[in-house]
Every structure is written in C-alpha cells, then in structure tokens.
Scaffold this motif. Sequence first.
Motif, PDB file in Angstrom:
ATOM      1  N   ALA A  58      27.914  44.583  31.617  1.00 23.55           N
ATOM      2  CA  ALA A  58      28.146  45.636  32.101  1.00 23.55           C
ATOM      3  C   ALA A  58      29.570  46.155  31.674  1.00 23.55           C
ATOM      4  CB  ALA A  58      28.036  45.548  33.513  1.00 23.55           C
ATOM      5  N   PHE A  59      30.382  45.013  31.732  1.00 24.21           N
ATOM      6  CA  PHE A  59      32.013  45.123  31.489  1.00 24.21           C
ATOM      7  C   PHE A  59      32.236  45.766  30.195  1.00 24.21           C
ATOM      8  CE2 PHE A  59      36.122  44.090  29.634  1.00 24.21           C
ATOM      9  CZ  PHE A  59      36.882  44.760  30.588  1.00 24.21           C
ATOM     10  N   ALA A  60      31.334  45.117  29.032  1.00 19.27           N
ATOM     11  CA  ALA A  60      31.588  45.677  27.740  1.00 19.27           C
ATOM     12  C   ALA A  60      31.232  47.095  27.550  1.00 19.27           C
ATOM     13  CB  ALA A  60      30.969  44.649  26.706  1.00 19.27           C
ATOM     14  N   TYR A 100      39.132  43.272  33.048  1.00 20.89           N
ATOM     15  CA  TYR A 100      37.858  42.671  33.574  1.00 20.89           C
ATOM     16  C   TYR A 100      37.650  42.072  34.820  1.00 20.89           C
ATOM     17  CZ  TYR A 100      34.560  38.482  32.562  1.00 20.89           C
ATOM     18  OH  TYR A 100      33.539  37.670  32.363  1.00 20.89           O
ATOM     19  N   LEU A 101      39.009  41.451  35.304  1.00 17.65           N
ATOM     20  CA  LEU A 101      38.753  40.988  36.491  1.00 17.65           C
ATOM     21  C   LEU A 101      38.842  42.181  37.823  1.00 17.65           C
ATOM     22  CD1 LEU A 101      41.376  38.128  36.677  1.00 17.65           C
ATOM     23  CD2 LEU A 101      38.902  37.964  36.261  1.00 17.65           C
ATOM     24  N   LYS A 102      39.280  43.282  37.329  1.00 20.92           N
ATOM     25  CA  LYS A 102      39.241  44.298  38.460  1.00 20.92           C
ATOM     26  C   LYS A 102      37.989  45.061  38.467  1.00 20.92           C
ATOM     27  CE  LYS A 102      44.036  46.059  38.106  1.00 20.92           C
ATOM     28  NZ  LYS A 102      44.953  46.764  36.831  1.00 20.92           N
ATOM     29  N   PHE A 103      37.266  44.675  37.440  1.00 19.64           N
ATOM     30  CA  PHE A 103      35.942  45.552  37.368  1.00 19.64           C
ATOM     31  C   PHE A 103      34.896  44.640  38.159  1.00 19.64           C
ATOM     32  CE2 PHE A 103      31.710  46.282  35.009  1.00 19.64           C
ATOM     33  CZ  PHE A 103      31.620  47.646  35.104  1.00 19.64           C
ATOM     34  N   LEU A 104      35.420  43.290  38.658  1.00 18.54           N
ATOM     35  CA  LEU A 104      34.483  42.611  39.573  1.00 18.54           C
ATOM     36  C   LEU A 104      34.476  43.237  40.971  1.00 18.54           C
ATOM     37  CD1 LEU A 104      35.688  39.060  38.729  1.00 18.54           C
ATOM     38  CD2 LEU A 104      33.153  39.726  38.702  1.00 18.54           C
ATOM     39  N   GLU A 151      29.940  48.680  40.782  1.00 21.13           N
ATOM     40  CA  GLU A 151      28.920  48.035  39.876  1.00 21.13           C
ATOM     41  C   GLU A 151      29.247  46.341  39.864  1.00 21.13           C
ATOM     42  OE1 GLU A 151      27.305  48.345  35.114  1.00 21.13           O
ATOM     43  OE2 GLU A 151      29.042  49.631  35.816  1.00 21.13           O
ATOM     44  N   GLY A 152      30.423  46.167  39.985  1.00 19.25           N
ATOM     45  CA  GLY A 152      30.602  44.703  39.776  1.00 19.25           C
ATOM     46  C   GLY A 152      30.313  44.053  41.042  1.00 19.25           C
ATOM     47  N   GLN A 153      30.316  44.669  42.296  1.00 23.54           N
ATOM     48  CA  GLN A 153      29.891  43.921  43.437  1.00 23.54           C
ATOM     49  C   GLN A 153      28.292  43.922  43.319  1.00 23.54           C
ATOM     50  OE1 GLN A 153      32.349  43.342  46.554  1.00 23.54           O
ATOM     51  NE2 GLN A 153      32.889  42.458  44.489  1.00 23.54           N
ATOM     52  N   GLY A 206      25.879  40.608  44.125  1.00 25.66           N
ATOM     53  CA  GLY A 206      25.065  40.573  45.129  1.00 25.66           C
ATOM     54  C   GLY A 206      23.450  40.301  44.461  1.00 25.66           C
ATOM     55  N   LYS A 207      23.482  40.841  43.373  1.00 26.13           N
ATOM     56  CA  LYS A 207      22.035  40.698  42.557  1.00 26.13           C
ATOM     57  C   LYS A 207      21.596  39.205  42.090  1.00 26.13           C
ATOM     58  CE  LYS A 207      21.163  43.836  39.319  1.00 26.13           C
ATOM     59  NZ  LYS A 207      21.218  44.410  38.259  1.00 26.13           N
TER      60      LYS A 207
END
Length: 308
Positions: free
Chosen positions: A20-22, A238-242, A246-248, A252-253
């Motif tokens: 997802a991040f890429a 990358y870390l902010k995307f967490l 979408e990252g959250q 959860g998934k």
Amino acid sequence: TLLNVSYDPTRELYVEFNQAFAKHWKAKTGQDVTIKQSHGGSGKQARSIIDGLDADVATLALAGDTDALHTNGGWIPKDWQKRLPHNSSPYTSTIVLVVRQGNPKGIKDWDDLVRADVKVITPNPKTSGGARWNYLAAWEFAKRKFGSDAQAKDFVAELYGNVPVLDTGARGSTITFAQRNQGDVLIAWENEAYLLEKEFGAKFDVVAPSISILAEPAVTVVDKNVDKKGTRAVAEEYLKFLYTEEGQDIAGKNFYRPAVSDKAKAKYAKQFPKLNLFTIDAAFGGWNKAAKDHFADNASFDQIYTRK
C-alpha cells in the motif's frame, strides 16, 4: 530501498502495508520504492541494528528495545518517541492465551498456568519483546491477586517451571505450539492468536484473561542510517502512513488494535475482546525500570530461571 527491521509477529501486517505504501509513494512522487523486511525476536533485532544492520526504520515490539538504539551508539535521539502521535505507537496490542480446540484443560486465566497438569509455551524474555509483555502481564496478575512482588515472583517462577522450551521469538513459540504440537497453552500476542485461528481454523481457541497488559509497539526512523543513505524523506513518510486511514485499516485487518483512527477502531471493535488492560508505566514505572528489575543480568527473570 527501505529496510524495516521489525519483530516476529508483524510479518503479515508489513507485507500488506508495504504494498500500500509503495503505491502511495509512487502516486505522490513518481518514484518506485522497495521495502525489505527483517523479523526476529525484538531484543535481538535491536542488537542487530546496534551492531550495524542498515535499518531505515525500526518497528520493534516495545519502546525499551528502541531506547537501546539511543543508549548504544546514538542511532536515534533520546526524545524519539515524541516525534509521532500516540507515543510513536500507531497500533497497540495485548497478550492473550491460546488453547487447543474445546479448551480440554479448562484454562480460564493466568492462575491456571501454574497447575501441575498444564504445559505453557512462551518465548525467552532475554531475546523476545513479546515474551517480556507475557512475563509482566503474569507478574501483575499475581501481584494483584496475592498482594506482593515476592508472591508474584513465586507465581511466575512456578509458571516458568511449566515451560518445556523457550524459543527466541514469538513466532518460534507459535510454531512450537501449533505445528510441533507442544504444550497446552500458548501465551501470545493478540494478533498472533487470531492469525492462528485464521490459518488453522478450529484447532485453537483464544482465551481472554481477566487482566492483561496494553502493549504499545513503537516505531522510529533510524536517524544515523537514513542520513547516511539519504532516505530520510521516504522513511518518515513510511511511518506517517501507518497513521493514515489506510494504514490504520491495514493494522486492524491484521488483528492489531488501531491507535488513532476512530473509523478503524469502530470497524474492528467486534474482533477484539473487551479486556481489563494496565500500562507498563502504571504497573512497573516504565520500560527502563521494568528492564532493570526483571530482564537485566541477575534480575528477577534470571533468578527465577536458575531456580527452575
């Protein structure tokens, strides 16, 4: 290329998150990014970075392991945990008990783990972050039930007396329990417990204990490395995307508890039991103190384990 040095049970989470991040980074900058993953016991992983493993980001099991990157070589600043929201912990987890299908030994809570007829699988707190959470959750349960640290220590000593094998990391213990069929109960990360259920279907049941610990796996850029490699901008993103929706959602998934997104919290609330959770700061005075009291050489774990 980024290298994410993480702990054992985050493999599946980061496989999905990295894709997802890429995609996000390509859309934003037009650049391709490849993310490599390294997994193992959290304490062991921290030592690998200190010994020169070229991590751009460290996503370890506990802040105490990450602090070691500051104290041993100044890889990150002392106040690293203030750089991102929620103490730099984008997701949380906790510790639960996994039993064989139908719970044949009738295990309901921590005190069942010291029974003579119960074999317990848990990793080694010297090398595994998850193992430290496990150890402290059992200790606090006993301290509250019996009233003192001395009695908690006796309780935990009894519990480790029922542990036939200490693997170096959480995933190793999961394999020992699920595939090698050892033990009656696995003390596990919550996400690891639900992954097991998902992977093996009805072979296992998850038991929520009466009390457990709020685990806050924290994340950081490894400053010395990103500045040397010129990867700071992409590592920080990358870390902010967490923390994005979408990252959250991906957290959860993958059976982690989303820490900041109300939408993701609501979406995944049903899959998590309501647990009575205490924090490391409230019960043990924070990671530095807990490490000194329990996991340093000749501290409580060593005393207990030589007693065995």
